[in-house]
Write a protein that holds these residues in place. Structure first.
Motif, PDB file in Angstrom:
ATOM      1  N   SER A 198     -10.903   9.797  -0.954  1.00  0.00           N
ATOM      2  CA  SER A 198     -10.795   8.842  -2.246  1.00  0.00           C
ATOM      3  C   SER A 198      -9.843   9.228  -3.171  1.00  0.00           C
ATOM      4  O   SER A 198      -9.991  10.952  -3.156  1.00  0.00           O
ATOM      5  CB  SER A 198     -11.943   8.449  -2.542  1.00  0.00           C
ATOM      6  OG  SER A 198     -12.797   9.204  -2.982  1.00  0.00           O
ATOM      7  N   PHE A 199      -9.125   8.969  -3.824  1.00  0.00           N
ATOM      8  CA  PHE A 199      -8.362   9.538  -5.009  1.00  0.00           C
ATOM      9  C   PHE A 199      -8.703   8.903  -6.220  1.00  0.00           C
ATOM     10  O   PHE A 199      -8.703   7.617  -6.391  1.00  0.00           O
ATOM     11  CB  PHE A 199      -6.772   9.275  -4.668  1.00  0.00           C
ATOM     12  CG  PHE A 199      -6.301   9.912  -3.143  1.00  0.00           C
ATOM     13  CD1 PHE A 199      -6.090  11.295  -3.086  1.00  0.00           C
ATOM     14  CD2 PHE A 199      -6.561   9.194  -1.986  1.00  0.00           C
ATOM     15  CE1 PHE A 199      -5.781  11.898  -1.973  1.00  0.00           C
ATOM     16  CE2 PHE A 199      -6.232  10.063  -0.971  1.00  0.00           C
ATOM     17  CZ  PHE A 199      -5.893  11.171  -0.808  1.00  0.00           C
ATOM     18  N   GLY A 200      -8.774   9.583  -7.277  1.00  0.00           N
ATOM     19  CA  GLY A 200      -8.833   9.330  -8.721  1.00  0.00           C
ATOM     20  C   GLY A 200      -7.519   8.675  -9.182  1.00  0.00           C
ATOM     21  O   GLY A 200      -6.443   9.006  -8.330  1.00  0.00           O
ATOM     22  N   ARG A 201      -7.269   8.278 -10.425  1.00  0.00           N
ATOM     23  CA  ARG A 201      -6.343   7.333 -10.646  1.00  0.00           C
ATOM     24  C   ARG A 201      -4.966   8.734 -10.999  1.00  0.00           C
ATOM     25  O   ARG A 201      -3.995   8.386 -10.537  1.00  0.00           O
ATOM     26  CB  ARG A 201      -6.227   6.591 -11.842  1.00  0.00           C
ATOM     27  CG  ARG A 201      -7.336   5.584 -11.381  1.00  0.00           C
ATOM     28  CD  ARG A 201      -7.808   4.804 -12.889  1.00  0.00           C
ATOM     29  NE  ARG A 201      -8.771   5.675 -13.437  1.00  0.00           N
ATOM     30  CZ  ARG A 201      -9.042   5.469 -14.848  1.00  0.00           C
ATOM     31  NH1 ARG A 201      -8.668   4.347 -15.207  1.00  0.00           N
ATOM     32  NH2 ARG A 201      -9.918   6.255 -15.150  1.00  0.00           N
ATOM     33  N   GLU A 202      -5.405   9.773 -11.377  1.00  0.00           N
ATOM     34  CA  GLU A 202      -4.283  10.862 -11.717  1.00  0.00           C
ATOM     35  C   GLU A 202      -3.823  11.338 -10.388  1.00  0.00           C
ATOM     36  O   GLU A 202      -2.558  11.355 -10.294  1.00  0.00           O
ATOM     37  CB  GLU A 202      -5.145  12.010 -12.328  1.00  0.00           C
ATOM     38  CG  GLU A 202      -4.163  13.156 -12.896  1.00  0.00           C
ATOM     39  CD  GLU A 202      -3.189  12.481 -14.048  1.00  0.00           C
ATOM     40  OE1 GLU A 202      -3.716  11.709 -14.909  1.00  0.00           O
ATOM     41  OE2 GLU A 202      -1.922  12.669 -13.747  1.00  0.00           O
ATOM     42  N   ASP A 203      -4.856  11.659  -9.278  1.00  0.00           N
ATOM     43  CA  ASP A 203      -4.283  12.028  -8.178  1.00  0.00           C
ATOM     44  C   ASP A 203      -3.377  10.844  -7.424  1.00  0.00           C
ATOM     45  O   ASP A 203      -2.423  11.206  -6.851  1.00  0.00           O
ATOM     46  CB  ASP A 203      -5.493  12.364  -7.133  1.00  0.00           C
ATOM     47  CG  ASP A 203      -6.048  13.682  -7.556  1.00  0.00           C
ATOM     48  OD1 ASP A 203      -5.329  14.437  -8.388  1.00  0.00           O
ATOM     49  OD2 ASP A 203      -7.199  13.779  -7.032  1.00  0.00           O
ATOM     50  N   PHE A 204      -3.879   9.607  -7.816  1.00  0.00           N
ATOM     51  CA  PHE A 204      -3.077   8.608  -7.076  1.00  0.00           C
ATOM     52  C   PHE A 204      -1.706   8.495  -7.563  1.00  0.00           C
ATOM     53  O   PHE A 204      -0.763   8.283  -6.934  1.00  0.00           O
ATOM     54  CB  PHE A 204      -3.881   7.262  -7.193  1.00  0.00           C
ATOM     55  CG  PHE A 204      -3.241   5.851  -6.464  1.00  0.00           C
ATOM     56  CD1 PHE A 204      -3.377   5.958  -5.091  1.00  0.00           C
ATOM     57  CD2 PHE A 204      -2.384   5.294  -7.282  1.00  0.00           C
ATOM     58  CE1 PHE A 204      -2.817   4.943  -4.432  1.00  0.00           C
ATOM     59  CE2 PHE A 204      -1.746   4.178  -6.531  1.00  0.00           C
ATOM     60  CZ  PHE A 204      -1.902   3.930  -5.220  1.00  0.00           C
ATOM     61  N   LYS A 205      -1.691   8.619  -8.874  1.00  0.00           N
ATOM     62  CA  LYS A 205      -0.134   8.630  -9.422  1.00  0.00           C
ATOM     63  C   LYS A 205       0.742   9.607  -8.983  1.00  0.00           C
ATOM     64  O   LYS A 205       1.879   9.343  -8.525  1.00  0.00           O
ATOM     65  CB  LYS A 205      -0.395   8.954 -10.969  1.00  0.00           C
ATOM     66  CG  LYS A 205      -0.749   7.612 -11.990  1.00  0.00           C
ATOM     67  CD  LYS A 205      -0.470   7.848 -13.350  1.00  0.00           C
ATOM     68  CE  LYS A 205      -1.031   9.285 -13.897  1.00  0.00           C
ATOM     69  NZ  LYS A 205      -0.772   9.177 -15.383  1.00  0.00           N
ATOM     70  N   LYS A 206       0.225  11.031  -8.858  1.00  0.00           N
ATOM     71  CA  LYS A 206       0.836  12.019  -8.321  1.00  0.00           C
ATOM     72  C   LYS A 206       1.308  11.555  -7.041  1.00  0.00           C
ATOM     73  O   LYS A 206       2.626  12.062  -6.610  1.00  0.00           O
ATOM     74  CB  LYS A 206       0.165  13.412  -8.535  1.00  0.00           C
ATOM     75  CG  LYS A 206       0.185  13.826  -9.975  1.00  0.00           C
ATOM     76  CD  LYS A 206      -0.690  15.160  -9.774  1.00  0.00           C
ATOM     77  CE  LYS A 206      -1.053  15.793 -11.193  1.00  0.00           C
ATOM     78  NZ  LYS A 206      -2.177  16.455 -11.419  1.00  0.00           N
ATOM     79  N   LEU A 207       0.413  11.196  -6.229  1.00  0.00           N
ATOM     80  CA  LEU A 207       0.520  11.011  -4.691  1.00  0.00           C
ATOM     81  C   LEU A 207       1.626   9.743  -4.329  1.00  0.00           C
ATOM     82  O   LEU A 207       2.451   9.995  -3.684  1.00  0.00           O
ATOM     83  CB  LEU A 207      -0.631  11.029  -4.063  1.00  0.00           C
ATOM     84  CG  LEU A 207      -0.753  11.039  -2.669  1.00  0.00           C
ATOM     85  CD1 LEU A 207      -0.502  12.387  -1.970  1.00  0.00           C
ATOM     86  CD2 LEU A 207      -2.039  10.496  -2.253  1.00  0.00           C
ATOM     87  N   VAL A 208       1.199   8.700  -5.210  1.00  0.00           N
ATOM     88  CA  VAL A 208       2.015   7.500  -4.774  1.00  0.00           C
ATOM     89  C   VAL A 208       2.804   7.105  -5.800  1.00  0.00           C
ATOM     90  O   VAL A 208       4.128   6.912  -5.388  1.00  0.00           O
ATOM     91  CB  VAL A 208       0.796   6.535  -4.316  1.00  0.00           C
ATOM     92  CG1 VAL A 208       1.573   5.349  -3.945  1.00  0.00           C
ATOM     93  CG2 VAL A 208      -0.069   6.957  -3.256  1.00  0.00           C
ATOM     94  N   THR A 209       2.326   6.697  -6.835  1.00  0.00           N
ATOM     95  CA  THR A 209       3.208   5.754  -7.866  1.00  0.00           C
ATOM     96  C   THR A 209       4.119   6.759  -8.444  1.00  0.00           C
ATOM     97  O   THR A 209       5.279   6.210  -8.883  1.00  0.00           O
ATOM     98  CB  THR A 209       2.245   5.035  -8.727  1.00  0.00           C
ATOM     99  OG1 THR A 209       1.536   6.205  -9.647  1.00  0.00           O
ATOM    100  CG2 THR A 209       1.365   4.090  -8.200  1.00  0.00           C
ATOM    101  N   ASP A 210       4.052   8.165  -8.762  1.00  0.00           N
ATOM    102  CA  ASP A 210       5.122   8.816  -9.456  1.00  0.00           C
ATOM    103  C   ASP A 210       6.368   8.903  -8.585  1.00  0.00           C
ATOM    104  O   ASP A 210       7.240   9.120  -9.012  1.00  0.00           O
ATOM    105  CB  ASP A 210       4.466  10.288  -9.671  1.00  0.00           C
ATOM    106  CG  ASP A 210       3.626  10.128 -10.924  1.00  0.00           C
ATOM    107  OD1 ASP A 210       3.371   9.128 -11.782  1.00  0.00           O
ATOM    108  OD2 ASP A 210       3.120  11.181 -11.375  1.00  0.00           O
TER     109      ASP A 210
END
Lengths: 309, 185
Positions: free
Chosen positions: A235-247
């Motif tokens: 599972s991913f926190g929002r910061e990790d998710f940003k780096k991994l996906v939305t950035d």
């Protein structure tokens, strides 16, 4: 049995004693609690500070996703359904007595004294919301009596006013990236096994949870529960998710990602509801209640293909 | 809705009396039944039976305290249900309370005659009336409402052990009071 005879006799005590016992407000023995709580004061300040950071949106980058909580509605805004928050037991709860908001969480009525379960202690109100206190205030926190086995809902009595405290997220300390597994959300909502889910539905978030497709078939619910278990890790926190996906996304791609959002509502055996955001194009779930993104596994995808058109 | 308005609905044989009762006292009744039974489905059944009994008894009964009236009915249903199911299952709530109350039963040597439950209630009422208010409330919360010791401890801001000791003292007081009165069970 003799003790049963005594018990039966106690049944017939005077009505005034029965009323008195139910209405009595205990005077707490404050001194020992002060000692006990004193050592926790610094921790609690940290909790409140962390909570205020999360709530202030100080960490937010692309705010649309961050303004949601576990119930699928925004956190406190002036004039909105959520009046303020309660920081309790390491978690945040949205305080509201807005019937539409409560209905969306599966609570049928606004709070009254009849919804109060066991008392959890006194609260004080600060600019950050309600907090625990050892002082003898006229604000009290109760368990939510109709839902006996979970910690998703509390009742707050502030003077004569009763309000609900609805689970907002599992975290009041730490940073923007904090998150917890889906099983934490299940625990808070009293989902102990597959039997504790009574409905899974796609709902229209824009229309206060109007049901689009509902699954109530027992076999399907069991397979849903097991499919969610396959998403326990990672599972991913929002910061990790940003780096991994939305950035990595362009602005257009990011807009498309947001627009693809669908909402899955889960109803528990006690009638409470919580929501998962579903990003079908990119294969993610987001749970506001655990502040985590979960990649949709093959088993979960199969389930969605079979049951949610 | 005020209690007298709800009771008025019963007297008019208006079925919304049941809805209003459930709305105002449903949770209260469920809590009492749950304290005895610990099984939600069974507790809910007792609560439903309580509404029907209220419907049958009012009129002619016009309770002074509607809340205590309902509480007494639901408690009796819960106890009956407990006894009916007891052979098959174990329910901690009432079992623990009953074993505690065993300590209040006076010894046989102090007894002159076996007492009827109604008379015994009279003695308990007298004893309760002579207690300090908080002690009386604690006793009623524990043995009438069936609240757990640790809940009561939390409400008073003391440890569960301290509360256990306090309840023990209360039970001993009751026992000596009953012995003084020559009560036998």
């Amino acid at each position: 049995m003799k003790n049963e005879k005594l018990y039966d006799a106690i049944s017939d005590i005077r009505e005034e004693f029965i009323e008195e016992a139910d209405n009595y407000k205990f005077k707490k023995n404050i001194v020992p609690r002060l000692i006990k709580w004193g050592s926790m004061a610094a921790c609690f300040c940290l909790v409140v500070f962390g909570a205020s950071l999360v709530m202030s949106g100080a960490f937010a980058r692309k705010g649309a996703m961050d303004s949601y909580n576990g119930m699928g509605v925004p956190t406190p805004t002036p004039g909105g359904p959520v009046k303020t928050v309660l920081a309790y037991n390491g978690a945040l709860f949205n305080v509201s007595n807005d019937l539409t908001y409560l209905n969306a969480a599966g609570i049928p009525n606004v709070m009254t004294s009849e919804d109060c379960g066991r008392s959890m202690g006194n609260l004080i109100k600060t600019e950050n919301g309600y907090e625990e206190t050892v002082l003898d205030t006229d604000i009290e926190l109760y368990q939510y009596a109709p839902a006996l086995s979970n910690r998703a809902v509390y009742v707050i009595r502030d003077g004569e006013e009763y309000m609900a405290g609805l689970y907002s997220n599992g975290l009041t300390v730490g940073d923007y990236n904090d998150h917890s597994p889906l099983s934490n959300l299940y625990r808070v909502y009293g989902v102990k096994s597959e039997e504790y889910i009574t409905s899974v539905a796609e709902v229209n978030s824009a229309e206060e949870g109007t049901v689009l497709t509902e699954v109530v078939n027992q076999e399907a619910l069991v397979s849903f529960y097991h499919a969610t278990m396959t998403m326990e890790s990672p599972s991913f926190g929002r910061e990790d998710f940003k780096k991994l996906v939305t950035d990595e996304m362009s602005e257009e791609e990011y807009q498309a990602f947001l627009e693809s959002e669908r909402v899955i509502g889960i109803t528990t055996a006690e009638g409470l509801k919580f929501y998962l955001k579903w990003y079908p194009e990119d294969g993610w779930f987001y749970a506001g209640g655990s502040k985590a993104y979960y990649p949709i596994t093959e088993e979960m995808q199969t389930w969605l293909d079979n049951y949610i058109p | 809705m005020e209690d007298n308005q709800i009771i008025e609905l019963y007297f008019r044989r208006d079925e919304s009396a049941l809805t209003e009762t459930a709305k105002k006292y449903g949770t209260f009744c469920l809590r009492i039944a749950m304290n005895v039974l610990n099984v939600k489905e069974d507790a809910e059944e007792c609560v439903n039976d309580t509404y029907h009994t209220a419907w049958n008894q009012i009129p002619p009964t016009k309770p002074d305290s509607f809340k205590a009236f309902l509480g007494r009915i639901v408690r009796n249903f819960a106890i009956s249900k407990y006894r009916a199911l007891h052979a098959k299952k174990r329910f901690n709530g009432l079992e623990v309370m009953l074993s505690e109350l065993g300590e209040c039963v006076p010894g046989a040597e102090s007894i002159e005659q076996e007492i009827e439950a109604k008379e015994l209630s009279g003695y308990i009422n007298t004893w309760l009336a002579g207690l300090k208010q908080e002690d009386r409330v604690l006793f009623v919360r524990r043995y009438w409402y069936g609240e757990e010791v640790r809940e009561l401890a939390k409400k008073c801001g003391v440890s569960a052990t301290q509360m256990t000791q306090r309840m023990l003292r209360l039970r001993r007081k009751l026992k000596s009071f009953l012995e003084e009165k020559g009560v036998v069970l």
